[in-house]
Structure formats: structure tokens, C-alpha cells
Design a protein around this motif. Sequence first.
Motif, PDB file in Angstrom:
ATOM      1  N   LEU A 224       5.158  -0.205   2.316  1.00  0.00           N
ATOM      2  CA  LEU A 224       4.578  -0.743   1.075  1.00  0.00           C
ATOM      3  C   LEU A 224       3.524   0.189   0.500  1.00  0.00           C
ATOM      4  O   LEU A 224       3.104   1.140   1.137  1.00  0.00           O
ATOM      5  N   GLY A 225       3.107  -0.119  -0.711  1.00  0.00           N
ATOM      6  CA  GLY A 225       2.056   0.666  -1.347  1.00  0.00           C
ATOM      7  C   GLY A 225       2.630   1.877  -2.054  1.00  0.00           C
ATOM      8  O   GLY A 225       3.840   2.094  -2.075  1.00  0.00           O
TER       9      GLY A 225
ATOM     10  N   ASN B  12      -2.596   5.717   2.053  1.00  0.00           N
ATOM     11  CA  ASN B  12      -1.539   4.806   2.473  1.00  0.00           C
ATOM     12  C   ASN B  12      -1.151   5.073   3.924  1.00  0.00           C
ATOM     13  O   ASN B  12      -0.307   5.922   4.225  1.00  0.00           O
ATOM     14  N   GLN B  13      -1.778   4.336   4.819  1.00  0.00           N
ATOM     15  CA  GLN B  13      -1.543   4.578   6.242  1.00  0.00           C
ATOM     16  C   GLN B  13      -0.125   4.202   6.667  1.00  0.00           C
ATOM     17  O   GLN B  13       0.425   4.798   7.580  1.00  0.00           O
ATOM     18  N   ALA B  14       0.435   3.199   5.989  1.00  0.00           N
ATOM     19  CA  ALA B  14       1.792   2.780   6.353  1.00  0.00           C
ATOM     20  C   ALA B  14       2.780   3.911   6.090  1.00  0.00           C
ATOM     21  O   ALA B  14       3.696   4.157   6.868  1.00  0.00           O
TER      22      ALA B  14
END
Lengths: 262, 637
Positions: B544-545, B551-553
Motif C-alpha cells: 500500500l501507499g 514507504n516502509q511496506a
Amino acid sequence: MTFTLKIWRQNGPADKGRLVTYQVRDISPSMSFIEMLDVVNQQLTLKGEEPLAFEYDCREGICGSCSLVIDGVPHGPDRGTVCQLYMRRFPDGATITIEPWRAKAFPIIKDLVVDRSAFDRIMQAGGYISVNTGGAVDGNVLLIGKDQAETAMDAASCISCGACVAACKNASAMLFVAAKVSHLALLPQGQPERTKRAKAMVAAMDREGFGSCGNQYECEAVCPKSISVRFIAKLNREFLRATIEEPSPLAEQPADPHDESH
Amino acid sequence: MITLESKVPHGPLETKWDRHRFSEKLVSPTNKRKVGIIVVGSGLAGASAASTLGQLGYQVDCFCFQDSPRRAHSIAAQGGINAAKNYQDDGDSVERLFYDTIKGGDFRSREANVYRLAQVSMQIIDQCVALGVPFAREYGGQLANRSFGGVQVSRTFYCRGQTGQQLLLGAYSALSWQIDRGQVRMHPRTEMLDLIVVDGHARGIVVRDLVTGAIRSHTAEAVVLATGGYSNIFFLSTNASGSNVTATYRAWKQGAAFANPCFTQIHPTAIPPSEAYQAKLTLMSESLRNDGRLWVPKQKGDSRSPEQIPEPERDYFLERRYPRFGNLAPRDLASRAVKHICDDGCGVGPGGLGVYLDLSDAIAQQGLEVVQERYGNLFEMYQRITGEDAYKTPMRIYPAPHYTMGGLWVDYNLMSTVPGLFVIGEANFADHGANRLGASSLMQGLADGYFILPYTIGHYLATTKSGPVGTGHLDVRAAEERVTNRVARLLRGRGRQTAASYHRSLGRLMWDLCGMAREEAGLKKALEAIPALREEFWHEVAVLGSGATFNQALEYAGRVADFLESAELLCYDALHREESCGAHFREEHQTPLGEPLRDDANFSYVSAWEYVPNGRPVLHKEPLVFEFVKPTMRTYQ
Ligand SMILES: Cc1cc2nc3c(=O)[nH]c(=O)nc-3n(C[C@H](O)[C@H](O)[C@H](O)COP(=O)(O)OP(=O)(O)OC[C@H]3O[C@@H](n4cnc5c(N)ncnc54)[C@H](O)[C@@H]3O)c2cc1C
Ligand code: FES
């Protein structure tokens, strides 16, 4: 276990930010606080919401990445890092508030992540011994008493997490700078640049916008490495010593030994 | 097609390095100012290299993904660093450190590299002292030592249980000085996502700014990778969460051979895994084995608490199996012994995955105070994690993935098969063979960074003509495009699974089939399962993001995607190596007593794998020649 979490969400430096409430269920008491937040992030992701941004790396209390204010206390109720905090420490059903470090010198990047590069800049101002690689004398040539080495090690244990700043009403970085200055001032290797170092690091600290020390010692109370405020007293002495000991006029502008123009 | 030229100098072992240094060409001081070098990584290897190169006058750009170079994974090393100082006068010497390392590595490393490492080890300690590293001292003021896993002399220097931290802070302080002098530009929170190769030479990297999401290129005359190891391929390991294979794996895809990928070390003493959500295994320093004794109840399934089990009913299995080394047996042997005893049903704690590490004898003999001073922080850590007081009841430990001996192939000059790409620290394969001895990784990282690379890179730069490469260069643009496409592809992930769940599945698969003990059928199964898992990842993962923010994901998903690819390489390597050596144990190759069987006639070589687009990796072999030591069967009985 079940918890109600009130977590600071802020989409970027320009966003205003707010506390958002989340519920978590089925949390085991032997879960670490960060593993619990992993669960929150898993839930958010599966619901299609953006996960929380928060920092960690080593998860064993040594890298200084993790940085959460839990119920108003940096690193939470135990005197350790967040990554070493376990959910068994909280009563079942508790409401827990989670916020980022708050200090002018640590601007928020996103949610719970702040920019602590001010610490690096303080170090660059003088937190080193300027020796070149190669040509060092045998390590045993410098005899350093065990107690002295241990005290230097006490100071050197600082993990630069910034909890001291986050705990201080004035957001002062005195404990951090004190630990760094003391570590080197306590060792014979650190003597030649002792004066210059103390002055430069304190000046850098002021430049970065950290507040002044109010002698309240909240910093020591939250330091995960138990760095003692006695080092602040030591820093004050070092600083005083540095201001009294003005360098002699002959050495006012010491030449950079690396400057190739001479 | 790659060629493996080790570039080991001829002649006597003792003088190889000195002669080599003299024969190396130098870059003149004025020219150094015009030469740019990229150093990726700011751990012990990267920080020591970047600071030394800066001091020499090169223009250095140093990168790390953490917010500060001081947080590199090296910070977590606990036990200590070896050096052949012989301060204890207990018979240590350069020869002995050399021999111990070669033997500990089960004769799968290059003699010349290891000898050089042993020679340089002494300078490292002096350098660190000069930088203000507060090593433990004796009352008289001299440096203190302890003995450490797998050796019989006391050659390990330490700073309480925080040696890595203090050594890294030393290197970081040197780096800070060079940053202040303008010789090094530091780029924290910046991740390398590809290597730029121009006319066959490494000329730069493509990075993503982890705060703004911007994808940018940096070019230079040479690139140094100091990006650490890939133990996190097992998901659960002792490594920091961010440790990953991306930099070395991406370089592999650009032509750098990957050597001995299956040589992964499992550390015997970590806190056992307890529950399914667990995301990390915490190491209990091996130094505990100096004073601690490992045991299990002789009776299977004995449910008494440890205090209630009398001495004769305890099995001190390491002392029994390896009487000469006892609890100090090398890591690979100790780990397997723990696994066997637990597989046999004698393990203790949840799921029977654990053995006791008992310090009560040491406390009785040396006093609580001495033990507290030595290991206090470890006891405290254990208590925090498990909620148990190890002063009262023995710790429980179980093996955990910890270190990767495998890495990018490098020659004696630490240069990979891509000219201009140098690899140092844990990221290369060079010095530890099939098994690393305790306290020797910190030594190797600093040897590479402070004392070896700064010489050898000079020769490359002095003898290589390289024209300017602007950011508009075709090869640069192509590399940027690869990165942009990949990031975009990850961000299209709107599936129903998290990247972590794939990482966890991969980890379990690798631990079961390519972990502490491997066999043909299992490895073949893994080679079928991995592509399927990877396929599913790309269909089902949710990222996501946006790419244009912190954006760590996204960062994490990219790392997991690379683990999902490189896992196959480990399995191919493990499958082809039909012998048991060091940390690589093939079930098919063992004695009736369960001891490993090495096969020098057929496998005395470094396996170096070449990337083939859309095909299986191709194996190349660098034969290992032993001129100075005779490979013997490694017995610690
Ligand atoms: C818990 C623990 C204890 C240990 N104890 C000991 C010990 O007592 N003695 C010993 O000798 N060894 C020990 N080791 C091993 C040792 O710590 C490591 O092998 C060593 O520190 C590795 O150093 P390095 O410089 O090669 O890499 P690291 O310290 O892992 O540094 C890697 C660097 O690369 C950067 N990086 C990685 N990928 C990228 C990318 N794609 N883009 C940009 N930057 C990137 C990171 O930001 C970091 O700066 C221990 C290891 C662990 C896990
Ligand atoms: S994650 Fe490293 S100190 Fe908490």
C-alpha cells in the motif's frame, strides 16, 4: 490480550497529524511491543489501509532505531528500548497511547518516524579522534586503568536513540552530548582534541535547536542504557575548561595537516 | 562468460601481501581528488573503508538504508574481535590464527586471503584503540582477552557484550571526521536498487531516496559493496530486520559471480523461538559457552524443572561428544549437536526446541560478581525476553541462522568478476570457508575496510582508464528504468497477503529444506516450491501507499522479492555440493556416528555461480590449492 491503541498518524512533515484509535485482539503476553505493532500493520494492510510507519532494526536494544513515546514516556514503562518491551508489561484491556519523539530538532517524517540527523551533525562537528588509518602504536602502549576504561565504556554505551531529548521539557540534548564528550575525554587518546571537541560539539548542539538543560534529569530516567547525569556535570566541567583554556595565540589557526597547499 | 582469476601472488605465504602491496600501482595524490568512489554500506566494513578512502583523498559517496550510518547491523555484534596479538603468551601467533581459521572453515577458503587476515588482525586492534574504542582492560591497564568459540587460545578483544557497537562507533567517528572534512558525502536513508555497468566496468548505482521516494543514479570510478549478509532469507534469524540480499543479488544479475551461497551459519546459542508471530531470534553471545555448560535431561520428555534433575541424570552432550573442546566446540558442530539431541526428543522448553545453557558451576566457582560483570547484560536481556531469571534457572537456547559465509566472489584484491566492483565484509565470500569462527567477522570487516581495500582499489584505479559517465548515459538510463519498473510493479500489488507472510513462508521452507541439514530430495522439493511461492507473491501481495513518499511496506516488499529469487541459488548450490563441510551438512554424507564427511577429491573448490537471464545459474569452480597446510579431517573429539 486486547488493547485499545491511540496512535499518532501524520502523513508527512506538512500534515497536521492526529491520534487515531485502533483495537487489537489476540495479543500474547510474550509478544514484543514491536511484534504487536506488526499485527496492527498486518490488519491495516489487509483492510487496504496504509500501515503505520515506525522505526526499528536490531530489535535487541542496541541500534537505537526504535523510538516511540508510550503513554507519555519515551520507550514506555520499562527502562529499556521499545523493542525490548513485552506486552506482559501491560494490563489486559489497557488503552495505550503511542506518539513519536517530539522535539524541534527532530522533525517528523511520517507517523512515528522522526529525523534524528541532528545527532550525526553534532558528531561530525567533533565527536571523533582525528587519527589516520595506519601507523597506530601498539594498543598496549597506552595503559588505561580498568576503572577508567569502564567509566569510558559507561559513557560510550549511548545508543543515540534520542529518548533523552524526547523526555526533556526543553528538548535538550545534553545527556547525549555529555556521553559522547565524556567517552573520549576519559581516555588518553582523546586528550589532544579535548578542548576543541567539547566546544565544537556544544556549539553544534545549540545550532541544531536543542534546548538548554534544566537539571530535571528526566533524561537519565528514560535512558535505556542508564547513562548517568554525572556525565552532564562532566560535560559542564569540560566546557568550562575549554572556555578558560583559550588556545595560545601561536596556535590560533592550526593548519590542517591534510591541506596539500603547504 | 566469467572467469575466476584469484590473483593470489606467488611465493612464500608470509610475504605475499607485502610483495603484492609493493607491486601495486599507486594513484597520485592530485589524481585521487578527481576520483569518485561509491561505498554502499556503513557497517564495520563500509564505514572503515569509506573513512580510509576519504582520508586518502578520494571523493567518497557512502550509502546506507538506516537513518544514520551508526545503526548498521554491525552494531549488534556482542562477543568480540580476534587478533593474533599473543598478549596472553598462551602460544598464539599469526600462523595459529591462520591455521585455526582455515581449519575452522573446513578447508574451503583461500590460504593467501586467510593468512593476510591473520597478519592484519594486529593492526586492527591498534587502530581501534587509537580511535578511542574502550576495550576491556586488566587492572594493570593492559588490554584484556577472552577465549571464544572453537579455539584454545585467548585472543578475543571485547567491550563488555557490546563489541560490535564500540567498533562501529569507532569507525563511525572516523567517518564523521571525513564527512566534516568534506571527503565523504553520506547518504543515509538511501537504498541501492541496482548496479550500473558501463563497458563491462562497474560505474555506479541506482538508489531510491527512502524519504522522498526519488529514484536517482550516482556514478563513480569504482563501486564498493559492504552490504552485509543474507541470513534473513530464513525469516527468523539473529540479524537486524533490515539486513537483506538486495544489493549483492542485484549485482549478481549484472554479472558478479555469487560464491558458496549455501554456506550459511547457524549459531548454536540463541533464545529459542516461542510463538508463531515471532519476528526475530535473539542471540545469546557465544562467550557464554566459555563458562556455561550445555545439557539436557538424559530421560526423554523429563518434565522436572532443571534444578530437580541430579547431576548423573544430565547429559552434557558437547562434553560427551567432543571431550577435547567440550562446550567450546565450533559453531557448526555445536548447532548440529543441539539439533540432534532435540530431534531425539530430549529437548527442553516449548516444543522441545531447546537445551540448557547452565552457568551455575561458574557462579559457584568464580562467584556471582564475576559472572555478573562478564555477562550481566546478557542475563538482563534474557530476562526481558523470556521473563525468566537465568541466575536462578539455566537459560534455554536453540540454534538460529546467523551469518552467511557465502557472498559475492572476489579475488585477492577483493574485486568481483565485474571489474571495478569491490565487495567487502560479510557481503563477500572470502575468508571463512564453510564455517566462520566466532569473533572473526568483525576482524574481517575491519581488515577489508581499513587495511586491504584501500590498497587494492588504488591499483585498479591507477591501471584503468575510465571516461566520464554522465547520468544521461544509456546504461545509466537502462538501470534506472529497471528500478522504476520494478518499484511500479511492486506498488501495483493490491492482493490479500502481506509481504511478511511470504517472507515467513519462505523462511520456513528454507529452514526445513536448506537449513542445518540438507538432502537431495528436500532440496529438489524446495526448488519446485520457491518459484511457485514467488509467483504467488507477485499475484497476491499487498503493497500500500505511494512510491513518492516514505514507504516502509514498499522497501520491505522489494527485499522479500529478492529473497524469493536468491533462495533458489542457495538450493542449487546446496544440491550440487555432494559432501558435508563446515556449516553445510548433507544427510547423505556422514559417518555412522553422524559426523560430517568432507570430499576433498571432488569438492575442494569455491563454487561461483553466474547469472543467466531466464535460465538456471551456471556453476564455475575456483580450485582451492593448499600449499601450506594439509587439509585434515576436522576432528574436535
Ligand atoms: C547478533 C549478532 C552478534 C554478532 N556477534 C559477532 C561477534 O561477536 N564477533 C564477530 O566477529 N561477528 C559477530 N557477528 C557478525 C558480524 O556482526 C557481522 O558479520 C558484521 O558486523 C557484518 O558487517 P558488515 O560491515 O559486513 O555489514 P553490516 O554491518 O550488516 O552493514 C551493512 C550495511 O549495508 C547497508 N546496506 C545493505 N543493503 C543496502 C542497500 N541495498 N542499499 C544501501 N545500503 C545497504 C546497511 O545500511 C548497512 O550500513 C554478529 C552478528 C549478529 C547478528
Ligand atoms: S530496534 Fe534497535 S534498539 Fe530497538
